[in-house]
Design an enzyme around this catalytic site. Structure first.
Site, PDB file in Angstrom:
ATOM      1  N   GLU A 190      31.629  30.779  61.187  1.00  0.00           N
ATOM      2  CA  GLU A 190      31.366  29.350  61.413  1.00  0.00           C
ATOM      3  C   GLU A 190      30.163  29.174  62.345  1.00  0.00           C
ATOM      4  O   GLU A 190      30.303  28.697  63.464  1.00  0.00           O
ATOM      5  CB  GLU A 190      32.592  28.689  62.052  1.00  0.00           C
ATOM      6  CG  GLU A 190      33.867  28.838  61.259  1.00  0.00           C
ATOM      7  CD  GLU A 190      35.101  28.370  62.025  1.00  0.00           C
ATOM      8  OE1 GLU A 190      36.095  28.032  61.366  1.00  0.00           O
ATOM      9  OE2 GLU A 190      35.075  28.349  63.281  1.00  0.00           O
TER      10      GLU A 190
ATOM     11  N   GLY B  19      27.056  27.620  64.188  1.00  0.00           N
ATOM     12  CA  GLY B  19      26.504  26.294  64.443  1.00  0.00           C
ATOM     13  C   GLY B  19      25.103  26.449  65.004  1.00  0.00           C
ATOM     14  O   GLY B  19      24.095  26.187  64.361  1.00  0.00           O
ATOM     15  N   ARG B  20      25.048  26.963  66.239  1.00  0.00           N
ATOM     16  CA  ARG B  20      23.782  27.112  66.950  1.00  0.00           C
ATOM     17  C   ARG B  20      22.753  27.933  66.161  1.00  0.00           C
ATOM     18  O   ARG B  20      21.594  27.549  66.059  1.00  0.00           O
ATOM     19  CB  ARG B  20      24.061  27.817  68.288  1.00  0.00           C
ATOM     20  CG  ARG B  20      22.870  27.860  69.234  1.00  0.00           C
ATOM     21  CD  ARG B  20      23.206  28.681  70.488  1.00  0.00           C
ATOM     22  NE  ARG B  20      24.497  28.348  71.052  1.00  0.00           N
ATOM     23  CZ  ARG B  20      24.709  27.325  71.892  1.00  0.00           C
ATOM     24  NH1 ARG B  20      23.710  26.571  72.281  1.00  0.00           N
ATOM     25  NH2 ARG B  20      25.917  27.076  72.344  1.00  0.00           N
TER      26      ARG B  20
ATOM     27  N   CYS C  25      17.386   7.360  86.312  1.00  0.00           N
ATOM     28  CA  CYS C  25      17.305   7.257  87.761  1.00  0.00           C
ATOM     29  C   CYS C  25      18.298   8.203  88.406  1.00  0.00           C
ATOM     30  O   CYS C  25      19.262   7.788  89.052  1.00  0.00           O
ATOM     31  CB  CYS C  25      17.578   5.817  88.179  1.00  0.00           C
ATOM     32  SG  CYS C  25      16.410   4.698  87.407  1.00  0.00           S
TER      33      CYS C  25
ATOM     34  N   TYR D 221      23.207  21.338  69.593  1.00  0.00           N
ATOM     35  CA  TYR D 221      23.745  20.856  70.862  1.00  0.00           C
ATOM     36  C   TYR D 221      22.658  20.157  71.687  1.00  0.00           C
ATOM     37  O   TYR D 221      22.559  20.335  72.904  1.00  0.00           O
ATOM     38  CB  TYR D 221      24.378  22.014  71.660  1.00  0.00           C
ATOM     39  CG  TYR D 221      25.407  22.772  70.849  1.00  0.00           C
ATOM     40  CD1 TYR D 221      26.619  22.173  70.534  1.00  0.00           C
ATOM     41  CD2 TYR D 221      25.157  24.057  70.366  1.00  0.00           C
ATOM     42  CE1 TYR D 221      27.564  22.845  69.776  1.00  0.00           C
ATOM     43  CE2 TYR D 221      26.104  24.733  69.604  1.00  0.00           C
ATOM     44  CZ  TYR D 221      27.296  24.135  69.321  1.00  0.00           C
ATOM     45  OH  TYR D 221      28.225  24.794  68.574  1.00  0.00           O
TER      46      TYR D 221
ATOM     47  N   GLY E  49      29.242  31.596  67.296  1.00  0.00           N
ATOM     48  CA  GLY E  49      28.858  32.312  68.504  1.00  0.00           C
ATOM     49  C   GLY E  49      27.565  33.096  68.439  1.00  0.00           C
ATOM     50  O   GLY E  49      27.163  33.678  69.442  1.00  0.00           O
TER      51      GLY E  49
END
Ligand SMILES: *Cc1c(COP(=O)(O)O)cnc(C)c1O
Length: 375
Positions: free
Chosen positions: A248, A250-251, A326, A355, A218
């Protein structure tokens, strides 16, 4: 850094389109977070942010291990030689539960039904329970606790669940992942302290041999400015001697280690609005469309123009940077002012390492994927 990227990009065949991942940034980021966290903190990289094998391999080495949420991620983590693996997710299959146990992963169990399934599989293990707490002390983009979600066990139901833990399973910790993209370091520190306090109290009430408090991920990235979250408040968190605090991220570890670069194929003005049309788009980098914001770019000028037809050029104009799909939703950037932009130049998107590719709908319209370059 941009020189480094530009050199790599110039070597590509045209039209150029690439993701660039920088392992030095991954290492620096991990070191910064480690330096900011209190003793007895364990860092497990959350693989879902970026599953590129070079990224996972680097972070399996730099962090203490990896957090995975599917059988596919588990396989990647094992291949990367992760020293520790934590396996979470609300919809684990029997095959995944068995494979994770065989791999020695610590399970974050998310429901009483999952407990009974584990028991029926004959699995004996120390486990953590993921809890959806009553209050949510954090703000961020995706709140996952204190609100109805499919994640974890409702705090109110915890006494019943703990009274009925199947034989062979022992609860040794709680998993309290609560939010995504929190940009307030002081709030995150309060969240960690509160997670430790709540877990300690709850373990005491229910006579649980508490060893692990897993506060999930987070930590956020400011996509618009790139200003980093202030991690210094994290050092004020105290982890008691007998406990391990698992984070944990991630980002936070991967966003700044990735760039998405794509060539301007066409420039046009329709109904008063100017579009830079890219060899790429949201099927490669879906985050801005998914979150509904405009991701800023920088222009990398490419001077060669080997074509017999004139090169299109715009000056001092706001442009919308749109992709090759498109659909009018294929937009990366709205209304960014450019001083000078030509067909054949590249737009470089920083903060695309988390992400980005991993959440994008790659096969929609069947365009070629980007090139992947690890620096
Ligand atoms: C997604 C996720 C993470 C990583 O979250 P970030 O916001 O990328 O740090 C960590 N733990 C769990 C359980 C997750 O679902």
């Amino acid at each position: 850094m941009t020189d480094h990227l530009t050199t790599a990009l110039r070597r590509l065949p045209t039209p150029r389109c690439a993701y660039l991942y920088d392992t030095t940034t991954l290492r620096t980021r991990t070191a910064q977070l480690r330096a900011a966290t209190p003793p007895r903190t364990t860092l497990l990289y959350a693989v879902k942010a970026n599953g590129h094998p070079d990224v996972i391999h680097t972070l399996a080495t730099e962090c203490d291990g990896l957090e995975v949420a599917s059988g596919g991620e588990l396989t990647l983590a094992i291949q990367a030689g992760a020293r520790r693996i934590v396996f979470g997710g609300p919809a684990k299959t029997d095959t995944e539960l068995a494979a994770a146990t065989t791999a020695g992963a610590l399970l974050n169990v998310e429901s009483p039904h999952e407990l009974r399934r584990l028991a029926a599989l004959g699995i004996t293990a120390d486990i953590c329970l993921r809890i959806n707490r009553t209050g949510t002390p954090l703000t961020g983009s995706h709140t996952m606790t204190g609100t109805p979600t499919p994640f974890g066990i409702d705090e109110n139901q915890l006494p019943h669940v703990l009274a009925d833990i199947p034989e062979g399973l022992r609860v040794i910790g709680f998993h309290l992942h609560a939010v995504s993209n929190n940009l307030d370091g002081a709030a995150h520190a309060r969240f960690l302290t509160d997670a430790i306090d709540w877990s300690t109290r709850t373990a005491h009430t229910h006579d649980i041999p508490l060893r692990i408090v897993n506060a999930g991920g987070g930590l956020g990235i400011d996509y618009l400015t790139g200003n980093p979250i202030d991690l210094t408040p994290l050092s004020t968190v105290t982890v008691p001697d007998h406990l391990e605090l698992i984070l944990e991220p991630g980002r936070y570890l991967t966003a700044d280690a990735g760039w998405y670069a794509t060539e301007v194929l066409d420039l046009k003005t329709t109904h008063g609005r100017t579009f830079a049309i890219l060899r790429g788009g949201t099927h490669h980098f879906r985050l801005p469309a998914a979150w509904g914001y405009s991701h800023p770019f920088t222009v990398i000028p490419i001077d060669d123009w080997p074509h017999p037809y004139p090169r299109l050029t715009i000056y001092d104009t706001p442009v919308d940077a749109v992709g090759e799909l498109c659909t009018p939703r294929d937009v990366l950037t709205r209304n960014q002012h450019v001083t000078h932009l030509r067909t054949g130049d590249l737009l470089l998107y920083p903060r695309a390492g988390a992400y980005g590719w991993d959440i994008s709908h790659h096969d929609f319209l069947r365009h070629e994927p980007p090139t992947f370059i690890t620096l």
